[in-house]
Design an enzyme around this catalytic site. Structure first.
Site, PDB file in Angstrom:
ATOM      1  N   THR A  43     100.390  24.462 103.540  1.00 39.42           N
ATOM      2  CA  THR A  43      99.026  24.144 103.979  1.00 39.42           C
ATOM      3  C   THR A  43      98.699  22.687 103.696  1.00 39.42           C
ATOM      4  O   THR A  43      98.203  21.964 104.568  1.00 39.42           O
ATOM      5  CB  THR A  43      98.013  25.054 103.250  1.00 39.42           C
ATOM      6  N   THR A  44      98.986  22.241 102.475  1.00 33.41           N
ATOM      7  CA  THR A  44      98.698  20.865 102.081  1.00 33.41           C
ATOM      8  C   THR A  44      99.553  19.873 102.850  1.00 33.41           C
ATOM      9  O   THR A  44      99.161  18.717 103.033  1.00 33.41           O
ATOM     10  CB  THR A  44      98.901  20.708 100.562  1.00 33.41           C
ATOM     11  N   TYR A 106      95.699  35.006 112.122  1.00 35.14           N
ATOM     12  CA  TYR A 106      95.036  35.176 113.419  1.00 35.14           C
ATOM     13  C   TYR A 106      95.268  36.546 114.048  1.00 35.14           C
ATOM     14  O   TYR A 106      94.316  37.210 114.457  1.00 35.14           O
ATOM     15  CB  TYR A 106      95.423  34.076 114.416  1.00 35.14           C
ATOM     16  N   TYR A 132     103.147  34.298 100.585  1.00 32.28           N
ATOM     17  CA  TYR A 132     101.956  33.446 100.435  1.00 32.28           C
ATOM     18  C   TYR A 132     100.729  34.232 100.880  1.00 32.28           C
ATOM     19  O   TYR A 132     100.515  34.455 102.070  1.00 32.28           O
ATOM     20  CB  TYR A 132     102.143  32.185 101.269  1.00 32.28           C
ATOM     21  N   ARG A 137      92.328  32.049 104.850  1.00 30.37           N
ATOM     22  CA  ARG A 137      92.849  31.395 106.054  1.00 30.37           C
ATOM     23  C   ARG A 137      93.529  32.377 107.013  1.00 30.37           C
ATOM     24  O   ARG A 137      93.628  32.087 108.200  1.00 30.37           O
ATOM     25  CB  ARG A 137      93.841  30.285 105.671  1.00 30.37           C
ATOM     26  N   LYS A 161     102.599  33.570  96.023  1.00 25.68           N
ATOM     27  CA  LYS A 161     101.596  32.538  95.781  1.00 25.68           C
ATOM     28  C   LYS A 161     100.249  33.162  96.092  1.00 25.68           C
ATOM     29  O   LYS A 161     100.000  33.608  97.222  1.00 25.68           O
ATOM     30  CB  LYS A 161     101.836  31.313  96.663  1.00 25.68           C
ATOM     31  N   ILE A 203     101.432  26.477  92.433  1.00 25.61           N
ATOM     32  CA  ILE A 203     101.763  25.579  93.539  1.00 25.61           C
ATOM     33  C   ILE A 203     100.501  24.769  93.766  1.00 25.61           C
ATOM     34  O   ILE A 203      99.523  25.254  94.322  1.00 25.61           O
ATOM     35  CB  ILE A 203     102.213  26.350  94.787  1.00 25.61           C
TER      36      ILE A 203
END
Length: 294
Positions: A43-44, A106, A132, A137, A161, A203
């Site tokens: 993501t980052t 989604y 994850y 999100r 995570k 993380i």
């Protein structure tokens, strides 16, 4: 097993392209500062705006530059199982130490769909996998029951995570999946409470800016020195908060630009910080006496 202080690395851009010179310097920065592993294309790392070719090239570049001096975890998830398999297989092929596979977003699969998705990736590619879980999100959360079933059946599903404030969930994962499974915090502000419950590391977004301090927090917690870990947590708390004053990774990449590590460049739909929030970020960085260059 993955544990310790892992950086969710930014992906620097310059004039519309991935800035590999800056990326190489970032990797060296974390080698020099004792970070335990780097995560690229998460993501980052702005993975949603990378092309497939860029995604693969960033992973391959990171593995080559790290050269065994620091572990490399590749973000390889997606909302189509065949794409996740493809990216994960590529990560293994180029020598990544593990893969971070996000819960499909989604399309909101059922728990059965999530089970089949992760089992397919794990069976198709023999590489250590971190699930994850980031429901804010993805709009769906993988249940502890589903994770337990996956970890029981797939030896290479070794960690999760957790980007969730649900401490009951963390307790349940640690209790049911045991010592052989690593829970990793996905939220800097929640790392200390998660580790008090048995998580094995983070993380981290803040690691991009202050890796030595984050590493010390994790070291203290892993050694059971929670008094020291708490001191560092409160010392870093203002940084943790300001790095999420706007959508991640906008603030952390802006902070890295202020520190001279990269350009202040994003890909749409991400945009630069508002001037007001950028000033707030700058003031917090000044508080830590960081060497601002921009």
């Amino acid at each position: 097993m993955f544990q310790g202080s892992i950086v969710a690395l930014i992906t620097p851009f310059k004039e519309g392209e991935v800035d590999y010179e800056a990326l190489g310097n970032l990797i060296e920065f974390h080698v020099d500062n004792g970070t335990d592993a780097i995560l690229v294309c998460g993501t980052t790392g702005e993975s949603p705006t990378l092309t497939f070719e860029e995604h693969e090239k960033v992973i391959e570049f990171a593995v080559k530059r790290a050269a065994g001096r620091i572990k490399v975890i590749a973000g390889t998830g997606g909302n189509a199982t065949h794409e996740a398999v493809h990216l994960t297989a590529h990560a293994k092929e180029v020598g990544a130490d593990g893969a971070l596979v996000v819960v499909p977003y989604y399309n909101k699969p059922t728990q059965r769909g999530l089970y089949e998705h992760f089992k397919t990736v794990a069976q198709e590619v023999d590489i250590p996998i971190i699930i994850y879980n980031i429901p804010s999100r993805t709009c769906v959360e993988i249940s502890v029951d589903t994770m337990f079933k996956l970890a029981s059946e797939c030896e290479n599903i070794v960690a999760s995570k957790e980007s969730t404030p649900n401490m009951d969930r963390i307790s349940e994962i640690v209790k049911r999946l045991g010592e052989s499974f690593s829970v990793l915090s996905g939220d800097d502000s929640l790392t200390l409470p998660m580790m008090a419950l048995g998580a094995k590391g983070v993380i981290s977004v803040a690691n991009n800016v202050m890796p030595r301090e984050v590493k010390e927090l994790i070291r203290a917690a892993l050694e059971g020195d929670f008094r020291r870990a708490r001191e560092i947590h409160y010392y870093l708390h203002d940084l943790f908060k300001v790095l999420f004053i706007e959508t991640n990774p906008i603030p952390v990449k802006t902070a890295c630009w202020m520190l001279g590590m990269c350009e202040k460049e994003f890909r749409l739909p991400l945009t630069e910080m508002s001037p007001e929030n950028e000033n707030k970020l700058r003031e917090v960085l000044k508080k830590y006496n960081l060497p601002l260059k921009n």
